[in-house]
Scaffold this motif. Structure first.
Motif, PDB file in Angstrom:
ATOM      1  N   ALA A   1       0.838  -1.204   0.000  1.00 20.41           N
ATOM      2  CA  ALA A   1       0.000   0.000   0.000  1.00 20.41           C
ATOM      3  C   ALA A   1       0.870   1.248   0.000  1.00 20.41           C
ATOM      4  CB  ALA A   1      -0.904  -0.002   1.223  1.00 20.41           C
ATOM      5  N   ASP A   2       0.443   2.246  -0.778  1.00 15.76           N
ATOM      6  CA  ASP A   2       1.036   3.579  -0.720  1.00 15.76           C
ATOM      7  C   ASP A   2       0.117   4.388   0.197  1.00 15.76           C
ATOM      8  OD1 ASP A   2       1.421   6.327  -1.178  1.00 15.76           O
ATOM      9  OD2 ASP A   2       2.199   5.985  -3.201  1.00 15.76           O
ATOM     10  N   VAL A   3       0.576   4.688   1.405  1.00 24.79           N
ATOM     11  CA  VAL A   3      -0.287   5.262   2.445  1.00 24.79           C
ATOM     12  C   VAL A   3      -0.943   6.566   2.001  1.00 24.79           C
ATOM     13  CG1 VAL A   3      -0.363   6.129   4.813  1.00 24.79           C
ATOM     14  CG2 VAL A   3       1.021   4.127   4.277  1.00 24.79           C
ATOM     15  N   ASP A   4      -0.165   7.482   1.442  1.00 24.98           N
ATOM     16  CA  ASP A   4      -0.725   8.780   1.023  1.00 24.98           C
ATOM     17  C   ASP A   4      -1.728   8.608  -0.108  1.00 24.98           C
ATOM     18  OD1 ASP A   4       0.793  10.057   2.907  1.00 24.98           O
ATOM     19  OD2 ASP A   4       2.453  10.517   1.531  1.00 24.98           O
ATOM     20  N   ARG A   5      -1.368   7.762  -1.054  1.00 27.83           N
ATOM     21  CA  ARG A   5      -2.267   7.542  -2.192  1.00 27.83           C
ATOM     22  C   ARG A   5      -3.534   6.817  -1.750  1.00 27.83           C
ATOM     23  NH1 ARG A   5      -1.098   3.599  -7.125  1.00 27.83           N
ATOM     24  NH2 ARG A   5      -2.467   4.426  -8.722  1.00 27.83           N
ATOM     25  N   ALA A   6      -3.394   5.899  -0.788  1.00 28.41           N
ATOM     26  CA  ALA A   6      -4.567   5.176  -0.260  1.00 28.41           C
ATOM     27  C   ALA A   6      -5.531   6.157   0.394  1.00 28.41           C
ATOM     28  CB  ALA A   6      -4.135   4.108   0.739  1.00 28.41           C
ATOM     29  N   ASP A   7      -4.986   7.114   1.125  1.00 26.51           N
ATOM     30  CA  ASP A   7      -5.814   8.130   1.770  1.00 26.51           C
ATOM     31  C   ASP A   7      -6.561   8.945   0.720  1.00 26.51           C
ATOM     32  OD1 ASP A   7      -6.316   9.493   4.492  1.00 26.51           O
ATOM     33  OD2 ASP A   7      -5.841  11.171   3.150  1.00 26.51           O
ATOM     34  N   SER A   8      -5.832   9.313  -0.339  1.00 29.03           N
ATOM     35  CA  SER A   8      -6.432  10.097  -1.429  1.00 29.03           C
ATOM     36  C   SER A   8      -7.501   9.280  -2.156  1.00 29.03           C
ATOM     37  CB  SER A   8      -5.312  10.516  -2.394  1.00 29.03           C
ATOM     38  OG  SER A   8      -5.852  10.981  -3.587  1.00 29.03           O
ATOM     39  N   ASP A   9      -7.211   7.985  -2.433  1.00 30.18           N
ATOM     40  CA  ASP A   9      -8.199   7.104  -3.091  1.00 30.18           C
ATOM     41  C   ASP A   9      -9.461   6.969  -2.247  1.00 30.18           C
ATOM     42  OD1 ASP A   9      -6.626   6.587  -5.296  1.00 30.18           O
ATOM     43  OD2 ASP A   9      -5.845   4.677  -4.557  1.00 30.18           O
TER      44      ASP A   9
ATOM     45  N   ALA B   1     -15.116   8.220  -1.270  1.00 32.91           N
ATOM     46  CA  ALA B   1     -16.126   8.789  -0.355  1.00 32.91           C
ATOM     47  C   ALA B   1     -16.905   9.904  -1.042  1.00 32.91           C
ATOM     48  CB  ALA B   1     -15.442   9.305   0.905  1.00 32.91           C
ATOM     49  N   GLU B   2     -16.186  10.767  -1.763  1.00 31.74           N
ATOM     50  CA  GLU B   2     -16.847  11.872  -2.481  1.00 31.74           C
ATOM     51  C   GLU B   2     -17.719  11.343  -3.613  1.00 31.74           C
ATOM     52  OE1 GLU B   2     -13.510  14.242  -3.589  1.00 31.74           O
ATOM     53  OE2 GLU B   2     -13.220  15.042  -1.544  1.00 31.74           O
ATOM     54  N   ALA B   3     -17.261  10.268  -4.271  1.00 29.28           N
ATOM     55  CA  ALA B   3     -18.019   9.687  -5.386  1.00 29.28           C
ATOM     56  C   ALA B   3     -19.364   9.132  -4.933  1.00 29.28           C
ATOM     57  CB  ALA B   3     -17.205   8.578  -6.047  1.00 29.28           C
ATOM     58  N   CYS B   4     -19.457   8.793  -3.641  1.00 27.47           N
ATOM     59  CA  CYS B   4     -20.724   8.253  -3.114  1.00 27.47           C
ATOM     60  C   CYS B   4     -21.852   9.280  -3.191  1.00 27.47           C
ATOM     61  CB  CYS B   4     -20.551   7.784  -1.672  1.00 27.47           C
ATOM     62  SG  CYS B   4     -19.452   6.372  -1.527  1.00 27.47           S
ATOM     63  N   ASN B   5     -21.496  10.555  -3.312  1.00 28.00           N
ATOM     64  CA  ASN B   5     -22.516  11.609  -3.409  1.00 28.00           C
ATOM     65  C   ASN B   5     -22.772  12.023  -4.857  1.00 28.00           C
ATOM     66  OD1 ASN B   5     -22.673  11.809  -0.547  1.00 28.00           O
ATOM     67  ND2 ASN B   5     -20.757  12.988  -0.563  1.00 28.00           N
ATOM     68  N   ALA B   6     -22.050  11.380  -5.807  1.00 27.57           N
ATOM     69  CA  ALA B   6     -22.184  11.755  -7.220  1.00 27.57           C
ATOM     70  C   ALA B   6     -23.300  10.953  -7.888  1.00 27.57           C
ATOM     71  CB  ALA B   6     -20.856  11.498  -7.929  1.00 27.57           C
ATOM     72  N   GLU B   7     -23.556  11.255  -9.171  1.00 27.91           N
ATOM     73  CA  GLU B   7     -24.510  10.470  -9.968  1.00 27.91           C
ATOM     74  C   GLU B   7     -24.009   9.027 -10.033  1.00 27.91           C
ATOM     75  OE1 GLU B   7     -27.379  11.542 -11.537  1.00 27.91           O
ATOM     76  OE2 GLU B   7     -27.068  13.381 -10.379  1.00 27.91           O
ATOM     77  N   SER B   8     -24.922   8.085 -10.215  1.00 30.43           N
ATOM     78  CA  SER B   8     -24.521   6.677 -10.147  1.00 30.43           C
ATOM     79  C   SER B   8     -23.485   6.315 -11.201  1.00 30.43           C
ATOM     80  CB  SER B   8     -25.740   5.763 -10.251  1.00 30.43           C
ATOM     81  OG  SER B   8     -26.319   5.865 -11.531  1.00 30.43           O
TER      82      SER B   8
ATOM     83  N   VAL C   1     -13.710   3.868   5.759  1.00 34.81           N
ATOM     84  CA  VAL C   1     -14.553   3.840   6.969  1.00 34.81           C
ATOM     85  C   VAL C   1     -14.392   5.153   7.736  1.00 34.81           C
ATOM     86  CG1 VAL C   1     -14.977   2.689   9.183  1.00 34.81           C
ATOM     87  CG2 VAL C   1     -14.434   1.321   7.167  1.00 34.81           C
ATOM     88  N   ARG C   2     -13.158   5.636   7.804  1.00 36.93           N
ATOM     89  CA  ARG C   2     -12.882   6.872   8.557  1.00 36.93           C
ATOM     90  C   ARG C   2     -13.569   8.078   7.908  1.00 36.93           C
ATOM     91  NH1 ARG C   2      -8.586  10.392   8.578  1.00 36.93           N
ATOM     92  NH2 ARG C   2      -7.424   9.180   7.040  1.00 36.93           N
ATOM     93  N   TYR C   3     -13.585   8.103   6.576  1.00 32.58           N
ATOM     94  CA  TYR C   3     -14.175   9.248   5.877  1.00 32.58           C
ATOM     95  C   TYR C   3     -15.707   9.224   5.859  1.00 32.58           C
ATOM     96  CZ  TYR C   3      -9.769  11.097   4.073  1.00 32.58           C
ATOM     97  OH  TYR C   3      -8.524  11.668   3.968  1.00 32.58           O
ATOM     98  N   THR C   4     -16.288   8.033   5.838  1.00 33.01           N
ATOM     99  CA  THR C   4     -17.740   7.939   5.621  1.00 33.01           C
ATOM    100  C   THR C   4     -18.536   7.408   6.813  1.00 33.01           C
ATOM    101  OG1 THR C   4     -17.556   5.683   4.785  1.00 33.01           O
ATOM    102  CG2 THR C   4     -17.367   7.474   3.158  1.00 33.01           C
ATOM    103  N   ASN C   5     -17.846   6.801   7.799  1.00 39.29           N
ATOM    104  CA  ASN C   5     -18.513   6.100   8.897  1.00 39.29           C
ATOM    105  C   ASN C   5     -19.350   4.926   8.376  1.00 39.29           C
ATOM    106  OD1 ASN C   5     -18.788   5.885  11.707  1.00 39.29           O
ATOM    107  ND2 ASN C   5     -20.827   6.757  11.641  1.00 39.29           N
ATOM    108  N   LYS C   6     -18.945   4.406   7.207  1.00 44.24           N
ATOM    109  CA  LYS C   6     -19.618   3.255   6.602  1.00 44.24           C
ATOM    110  C   LYS C   6     -18.566   2.306   6.060  1.00 44.24           C
ATOM    111  CE  LYS C   6     -23.576   6.038   5.203  1.00 44.24           C
ATOM    112  NZ  LYS C   6     -24.271   6.692   4.098  1.00 44.24           N
TER     113      LYS C   6
END
Length: 665
Positions: free
Chosen positions: A507-515, A520-527, A554-559
């Motif tokens: 894992a690339d820690v910084d990139r994983a955080d960004s991904d 998480a943001e995509a969950c609010n976008a159009e399907s 999980v940390r970003y969305t609580n899901k």
């Protein structure tokens, strides 16, 4: 200890008034079941004991005997059990588990692995009072071996409950457990019993964490690898309870209700014994693990007054809440963290045969097929007990020595599922995968689950080899075949996977955080946008990297990512992404689930059964077996035996599958 029950003491409690209400509810013809269940489930156990005493004082009758007389079936069992004190209820459950012929080992494991010292002492005293016998003697008479020894250790109720953690002793225990199992040939069971049966729970949690760091495998995987049978199940239950008692009970409840029929004794026992302790935590764990509330599972699986009583004890529907409770979110985060730091030792069930002689095997196979009739036993014995590499040598020797095509001879001599299984074993892995992809797409319908399973569980090298074999065998690229047979986002997902270009490495820690943030943001976008973003991450990143991504998600969305996929997506796209997540989390567990689905219900999906048994027998079928047993409370061996005996294969097909399975768990 914080109270996390759903049943609390009723305010303005009047034992005499409640006794009269129950008396009136049972008076005359029939009984008022609603009045009984509403009253009993809204009083604490201590208050119920006062009601029993008041009932006898007021009416000169035994309340429990009257309830037994008036009520019937599971509802009667549940209400009567609620009226017993916890120690006497546990004592009765243990007594029922060991009396008569046969033993309910699962009940013994569940109770003794999950009770604290005081609960054990009270239960032992209640057993002596109720039955005039010693619980330890009865259990010893009904069990054997290391399983019996560990039960006796737990029955002493002498686990260290000081909460102290000794760093030096932790290091010593980690080393001792490894030395007792993974490090040596054979297992020192006594060491496992001594450490897991006596050390404090905080101490053992620390031991488990340090064990993972030191040896890159979980204590659970070591237990599955080193122990077997009821002893293995007991030790796994002890470990699960040390990690999280609520999660242990969430799993037990799920197993009691899934599939055909309900294990009502288990369901009743857990709902009663945890209703005044931690049922709220169990509900959280249940929803976290199964993406469904305990309330809804009970609602779907039970009926009538029995159902109403259980739902009262459950106390609420968590599916209405939408997100994790804080504790469950932390648990989901930890679960992905453990998944990211654990390296599972993959174990096959089929290994190269010693003293291998391809010429002798080729001659023996020819003899088995020559003349009138076929010696299926001889064919099975050779093919199922050789590695794939050895089978390829046999194919070559058959042609060199006899001038015949072994595959053609086998096809002409065998039939139905046995032929499909033996031919599958004789193909090399790339040819077999190519054939399975072809079968999934030929004809009128498409087997999307097969396409997903193969592409999700193969490495880049395996996908590339399969693509070459497909082109060679069917004169068409696998990518073209997929694009002809599927459409939309699902087609794009499969096309991405079939490139065999998934990234490799940690894992690339910084990139994983960004991904994680982008998902998480995509969950609010159009399907459409959401699915494309998920595809760009889930289909390309390495598995170790994705574990870290899902943890941070999980940390970003609580899901949990699984919850989002199930809720926000549908059809084949949902199935593909869900399979990737399950495979990233625990691939043997994902494949165990695929095997279970292939065999449960009416009819067997033999193509899926053959595909997984053949393709995993030299990779991780032993691990899959262990996950199957852990999840479904039945061995893979047992399932195959039952399913194949129902077919029309005279046992040869089943016999071959059982050889590949490699043993009973």
């Amino acid at each position: 200890m914080v109270f996390r029950g759903t049943v609390t003491e009723a305010p303005d409690f009047d034992a005499a008034a409640d006794a009269e209400t129950l008396f009136n509810a049972m008076k005359g013809f029939g009984s008022d079941k609603d009045a009984i269940l509403d009253l009993v489930t809204s009083r604490s156990n201590a208050q119920r004991q006062e009601i029993i005493a008041a009932y006898k004082s007021s009416f000169g009758k035994d309340l429990i005997e009257d309830l037994k007389y008036e009520l019937t079936g599971k509802f009667e069992r549940l209400i009567v059990s609620l009226m017993r004190t916890p120690p006497y209820h546990d004592a009765k459950e243990i007594h029922d588990a060991v009396k008569g012929t046969g033993t309910d080992e699962k009940c013994l494991i569940e109770i003794l692995a999950s009770r604290n010292n005081q609960q054990v002492a009270d239960m032992v005293a209640a057993y002596r009072d109720a039955y005039g016998r010693e619980m330890e003697e009865d259990i010893m008479a009904d069990t054997s071996g290391h399983f019996k020894k560990m039960l006796v250790v737990l029955l002493q109720g002498t686990r260290d409950e000081s909460g102290a953690v000794d760093a030096e002793l932790v290091a010593e225990d980690v080393q001792d457990l490894y030395a007792a199992g993974e490090e040596q040939w054979g297992t020192d069971e006594a060491k496992f019993i001594m450490i897991l049966g006596n050390r404090s729970m905080p101490h053992l949690r620390q031991v488990f964490d340090e064990y993972e760091k030191a040896y890159e495998t979980t204590i659970e995987d070591s237990i599955k690898s080193e122990l077997s049978g009821d002893f293995e199940r007991l030790m796994l239950a002890v470990v699960q309870c040390i990690r999280s008692v609520p999660m242990f009970f969430a799993k037990r409840l799920y197993k009691s209700m899934k599939g055909l029929g309900t294990a009502d004794n288990t369901l009743i026992r857990i709902m009663i014994c945890r209703s005044e302790i931690d049922i709220l935590d169990i509900r959280e764990c249940f929803r976290l693990r199964y993406e469904k509330s305990l309330y809804n599972m009970i609602k779907d699986d039970t009926s009538g007054d029995y159902k109403r009583t259980l739902l009262n004890l459950c106390g609420g529907d968590d599916d209405l809440a939408g997100e994790f409770f804080p504790e469950a979110a932390q648990m989901a985060y930890k679960m992905w963290e453990v998944s990211a730091t654990t390296r599972v030792k993959l174990r096959p069930t089929v290994r190269p045969a010693s003293g291998f002689d391809p010429a002798a095997d080729a001659q023996a196979l020819r003899k088995a097929m020559k003349g009138f009739g076929t010696d299926e036993d001889a064919i099975i014995d050779i093919v199922a007990n050789r590695s794939n590499e050895q089978r390829q040598e046999i194919r070559q020797a058959f042609k060199s020595l006899l001038g015949r095509d072994l595959m053609k001879d086998l096809k002409s001599e065998l039939s139905k599922n046995l032929e499909r299984l033996i031919i599958g074993l004789m193909l090399n892995p790339a040819e077999f995968d190519a054939k399975m992809m072809r079968k999934a797409m030929e004809g009128a319908g498409t087997d999307e689950h097969a396409l997903i399973e193969i592409l999700v569980t193969r490495s880049n090298e395996q996908i590339q080899a399969m693509s070459e074999a497909y082109l060679h065998g069917y004169k068409k690229t696998l990518e073209d075949a997929i694009q002809s047979d599927t459409s939309g986002h699902f087609c794009r997902i499969l096309t991405s996977l079939v490139q065999g270009a998934r990234e490799d490495g940690p894992a690339d820690v910084d990139r994983a955080d960004s991904d994680a943030q982008e998902l998480a943001e995509a969950c609010n976008a159009e399907s459409d946008d959401m699915e494309m973003k998920f595809m760009s991450v889930l289909c390309t990143r390495s598995f170790p990297h994705l574990r870290r991504v899902f943890q941070e998600f999980v940390r970003y969305t609580n899901k949990d990512i699984e919850q989002i996929i199930k809720k926000e997506m549908s059809g084949d796209v949902k199935n593909a992404f869900y399979a990737i997540v399950c495979s990233v989390k625990n691939q043997p567990s994902y494949l165990a689930d695929r095997l279970y689905k292939a065999m449960k219900g009416l009819g067997t999906d033999d193509r899926a059964l053959i595909r997984i048994m053949v393709s995993r027998s030299e990779v991780d079928l032993f691990n899959i077996r262990k996950e199957f047993k852990d999840t479904h409370d039945a061995s893979l061996h047992e399932f195959i035996k039952v399913e194949t005996s129902l077919g029309d294969t005279s046992g040869d097909y089943g016999k071959t599958l059982l050889i590949l399975c490699g043993g009973e768990d």
